[in-house]
Design an enzyme around this catalytic site. Structure first.
Site, short mmCIF file in Angstrom:
data_model
loop_
_atom_site.label_atom_id
_atom_site.label_comp_id
_atom_site.label_asym_id
_atom_site.label_seq_id
_atom_site.Cartn_x
_atom_site.Cartn_y
_atom_site.Cartn_z
N TRP A 1 -46.18 -3.87 37.51
CA TRP A 1 -45.76 -5.19 36.99
C TRP A 1 -47.00 -5.99 36.67
O TRP A 1 -47.94 -6.01 37.48
CB TRP A 1 -44.94 -5.87 38.07
CG TRP A 1 -44.41 -7.25 37.76
CD1 TRP A 1 -43.15 -7.57 37.36
CD2 TRP A 1 -45.13 -8.48 37.85
NE1 TRP A 1 -43.04 -8.93 37.20
CE2 TRP A 1 -44.25 -9.52 37.49
CE3 TRP A 1 -46.43 -8.83 38.18
CZ2 TRP A 1 -44.61 -10.86 37.47
CZ3 TRP A 1 -46.81 -10.17 38.15
CH2 TRP A 1 -45.90 -11.16 37.80
N ALA B 1 -51.65 2.37 45.56
CA ALA B 1 -51.54 0.93 45.83
C ALA B 1 -50.08 0.48 45.70
O ALA B 1 -49.78 -0.56 45.11
CB ALA B 1 -52.43 0.14 44.87
N HIS C 1 -56.84 -3.60 44.33
CA HIS C 1 -55.54 -3.16 43.84
C HIS C 1 -55.68 -2.46 42.48
O HIS C 1 -54.94 -1.53 42.19
CB HIS C 1 -54.61 -4.37 43.70
CG HIS C 1 -53.18 -4.01 43.43
ND1 HIS C 1 -52.40 -3.36 44.36
CD2 HIS C 1 -52.38 -4.22 42.35
CE1 HIS C 1 -51.18 -3.18 43.86
NE2 HIS C 1 -51.14 -3.68 42.64
N ASP D 1 -57.28 -4.25 49.15
CA ASP D 1 -56.19 -4.59 48.24
C ASP D 1 -55.63 -5.95 48.64
O ASP D 1 -55.01 -6.09 49.70
CB ASP D 1 -55.09 -3.52 48.30
CG ASP D 1 -54.06 -3.65 47.20
OD1 ASP D 1 -53.74 -4.79 46.81
OD2 ASP D 1 -53.58 -2.61 46.72
N SER E 1 -48.47 0.60 42.24
CA SER E 1 -47.89 -0.65 42.68
C SER E 1 -46.37 -0.63 42.58
O SER E 1 -45.72 0.19 43.21
CB SER E 1 -48.50 -1.82 41.90
OG SER E 1 -48.23 -3.04 42.54
N THR E 2 -45.77 -1.49 41.74
CA THR E 2 -44.32 -1.43 41.58
C THR E 2 -43.91 -0.08 41.01
O THR E 2 -42.84 0.43 41.33
CB THR E 2 -43.82 -2.56 40.68
OG1 THR E 2 -44.29 -3.79 41.20
CG2 THR E 2 -42.31 -2.59 40.62
#
Length: 332
Positions: free
Chosen positions: A85, A178, A312, A283, A151-152
């Site tokens: 995202w 991450a 991140h 992160d 991430s997402t």
């Protein structure tokens, strides 16, 4: 807010740049209801598997067009990348070029509402994200694939592998970089998580001035450019902003709930394929204590690799190091 999080929640309507940078430091990157099988739109993805097109669209059963890139030999081992995202498949440039040079078939798609995919007003949740990814994998007939999510996108991979990829026999390995699982939000059962006020601050900043918010996040916590002595790369900041502004404000707004409140404990427990969990120890967006350190304990076949001092956005800032480690895992 828990001590040591490095975050501060601004009042709604705040315009001070420093405040936005500070509270942006818990930001997570990307996420969506179960859908049916896909049909091809634009260049025929079945032709793409035979070596014709390097990009195109897959249309989901609820008529959402998902943009994808498909590079490399169509009979080579596939790697599918899942972005965070509020970005797009362009965030994987360094990895796609690297693995293409190693002879792999590399595929990446823009999540619904992101990048070049349809800017629909609904379905911005982990279930839809995973189902859309499965639609692409089915349309391109990706088998024995390695799925890598950031991430997402890591949450998307966990849901995809658990509910679609393994049941369909289409996944060989997974990598969570991450990544948000098992849960970002602070609760009584998850005290290491990020408080709800932080995510409310994200929504307020996005609604008030998305363009500025999308400059402040990469300028600071995302790439670790707010750390003393950091080398700031303006091109990375501008490219992050470009990708974010290509997408839909509605998708980005709803995506905050998706990446912060989705509990993926059951997904992690259901994944049996070898899974590598990679996380930067600095992160500021998805703190390691609430994510990777817990995720690896839930995975039946998980391996953890952490990176002291990395951010991140380490896939971009430290691409050479991360790509080498990804290759080692994929070829092991």
């Amino acid at each position: 807010m828990s001590e040591g999080s490095g975050l501060r929640v601004p009042d709604v309507g705040v315009t001070d740049r420093r405040d936005v940078l500070l509270f942006g430091s818990a930001l997570a990157v990307s996420m969506t209801f179960p859908l049916g099988v896909a049909t091809a739109a634009g260049p025929d993805p079945h032709n793409a598997t035979e070596g014709g097109h390097g990009m195109g669209y897959v249309t989901t059963s609820d008529n959402v067009q998902i943009f994808y890139k498909d590079w490399g030999p169509k009979d080579a081992r596939p790697i599918m990348f899942h972005h965070g995202w509020p970005l797009s498949s362009d965030d994987w440039d360094a990895q796609m070029l690297f693995f293409l040079s190693k002879g792999y078939r590399v595929v990446a798609h823009d999540r619904r509402g992101h990048g070049r995919s349809t800017q629909v007003d609904g379905g911005h949740d982990i279930d839809h994200y995973a189902a859309d990814a499965f639609a692409v994998a089915e349309a391109l007939d990706l088998r024995d694939a390695v799925h890598i999510g950031h991430s997402t996108g890591g949450g998307e991979v966990a849901r995809y592998v658990a509910q679609h990829g393994e049941p369909a026999g289409r996944v060989d390995k997974a990598v969570l970089v991450a990544a948000i699982p098992p849960l970002m939000l602070k609760t009584d059962e998850n005290p290491e998580g990020t408080p709800m006020e932080v995510f409310d601050g994200f929504r307020a900043a996005l609604a008030a001035n998305r363009a500025q918010f999308f400059l402040d996040v990469p300028s600071g916590p995302f790439f670790g450019f707010n750390r003393d002595g950091a080398t700031v790369h303006q091109g990375m900041i501008q490219n992050w902003w470009r990708q974010g502004m290509m997408g839909s404000a509605k998708a980005h707004y709803d995506g905050i709930k998706a990446f912060s409140e989705t509990d993926q404990t059951a997904d992690l427990k259901a994944i049996t394929v070898p899974t590598l969990v990679m996380h930067g120890e600095d992160d500021q967006v998805v703190p390691i204590a609430a994510s990777a350190l817990k995720a690896v304990e839930l995975l039946p076949n998980g391996t953890l690799k952490t990176y002291p001092g990395l951010s991140h956005g380490m896939l971009t800032v430290n691409a050479d190091q991360l790509n080498a480690d990804l290759l080692d895992f994929i070829e092991s």
